[in-house]
Design an enzyme around this catalytic site. Structure first.
Site, PDB file in Angstrom:
ATOM      1  N   TRP A 275      -4.431   1.960  10.502  1.00 19.87           N
ATOM      2  CA  TRP A 275      -4.745   1.846   9.083  1.00 19.87           C
ATOM      3  C   TRP A 275      -4.608   0.415   8.590  1.00 19.87           C
ATOM      4  CZ3 TRP A 275      -7.623   3.922   5.752  1.00 19.87           C
ATOM      5  CH2 TRP A 275      -7.432   3.735   4.378  1.00 19.87           C
TER       6      TRP A 275
ATOM      7  N   TYR B 212       0.836  -1.199   0.000  1.00 20.08           N
ATOM      8  CA  TYR B 212       0.000   0.000   0.000  1.00 20.08           C
ATOM      9  C   TYR B 212       0.872   1.251   0.000  1.00 20.08           C
ATOM     10  CZ  TYR B 212      -3.029   3.717   1.671  1.00 20.08           C
ATOM     11  OH  TYR B 212      -3.692   4.914   1.800  1.00 20.08           O
TER      12      TYR B 212
ATOM     13  N   GLU C 100     -11.131   6.167   5.390  1.00 15.79           N
ATOM     14  CA  GLU C 100     -10.479   7.054   6.346  1.00 15.79           C
ATOM     15  C   GLU C 100     -11.392   7.308   7.540  1.00 15.79           C
ATOM     16  OE1 GLU C 100      -7.462   7.945   6.430  1.00 15.79           O
ATOM     17  OE2 GLU C 100      -6.749   7.563   4.385  1.00 15.79           O
TER      18      GLU C 100
END
Length: 205
Positions: A59, A29, A51
């Site tokens: 995350w 990522y 988000e």
């Protein structure tokens, strides 16, 4: 000089990524998605939603659940997500593959409806979102703890989206989305993504 690291003697140390080292999913990522420009209504709705779901969590937790999020939220196509109702909310609250938070689930559906309202007004999420992209920064950050959590642009973006009916999207979340979607490129000066790019460009990155 001897070494037990697997590197050649006196080889320079390998620079660390901005984040993600040690987890293949996180590394991929960071290397291939983060700070790469994202366009399109579904793609931006997905990033805004993820988000928002990440708020208060790590995350990597969201990344691991991303395939399930894409499945249950119908690839984040605004028209399809906007059509979800209360029965769907209850169903999603029972799906252990995603982050089960009623406010965040309802916000995602509401945000899809806000996208459609923009369309009805002859506008797009893409043009609104990208209108807050700042000018490229002249110098890169040298350390992660110097990267801001929000900026005047992210404050303005959050305010603009709130005005259009978007929820769960404050200035800090807005800046994280700006970083993720390439409105800003906050890869550190020492990050391998930057140094590799600089080498390929003959010294400029």
């Amino acid at each position: 000089m001897t070494t037990t690291t697997g590197q050649e003697p006196d080889a320079p140390p390998v620079a660390a990524r901005c984040f993600g080292d040690g987890d293949p999913l996180y590394e991929a990522y960071h290397d291939t998605e983060w700070a790469v420009p994202v366009h399109g209504e579904a793609a931006l709705l997905e990033r805004i939603a993820l988000e928002g779901f990440q708020s208060g969590l790590s995350w990597i937790t969201v990344l691991r659940k991303r395939p399930a999020f894409r499945e249950v939220f119908l690839d984040f196509e605004p028209e399809r997500v906007a059509a979800l109702g209360e029965d769907d909310v209850e169903r999603l609250l029972g799906d252990a593959r995603i982050i089960r938070n009623r406010q965040k689930i309802e916000a995602t559906i509401g945000n899809a409806r806000a996208v459609l309202a923009l369309h009805d007004a002859g506008r797009t999420l893409d043009e609104l979102f990208w209108s807050f992209a700042p000018s490229p920064r002249e110098r890169r950050w040298g350390a992660w703890d110097t990267v801001p959590a929000s900026t005047p642009e992210s404050v303005a973006l959050a305010k603009a989206l709130k005005k259009e009916g978007f929820r769960f999207f404050g200035p800090t979340t807005a800046y994280a989305a700006m970083q993720a979607c390439g409105l800003v490129d906050d890869h550190l000066a020492t990050c391998p993504v930057v140094t590799d790019r600089r080498s390929a460009a003959g010294g400029a990155a």
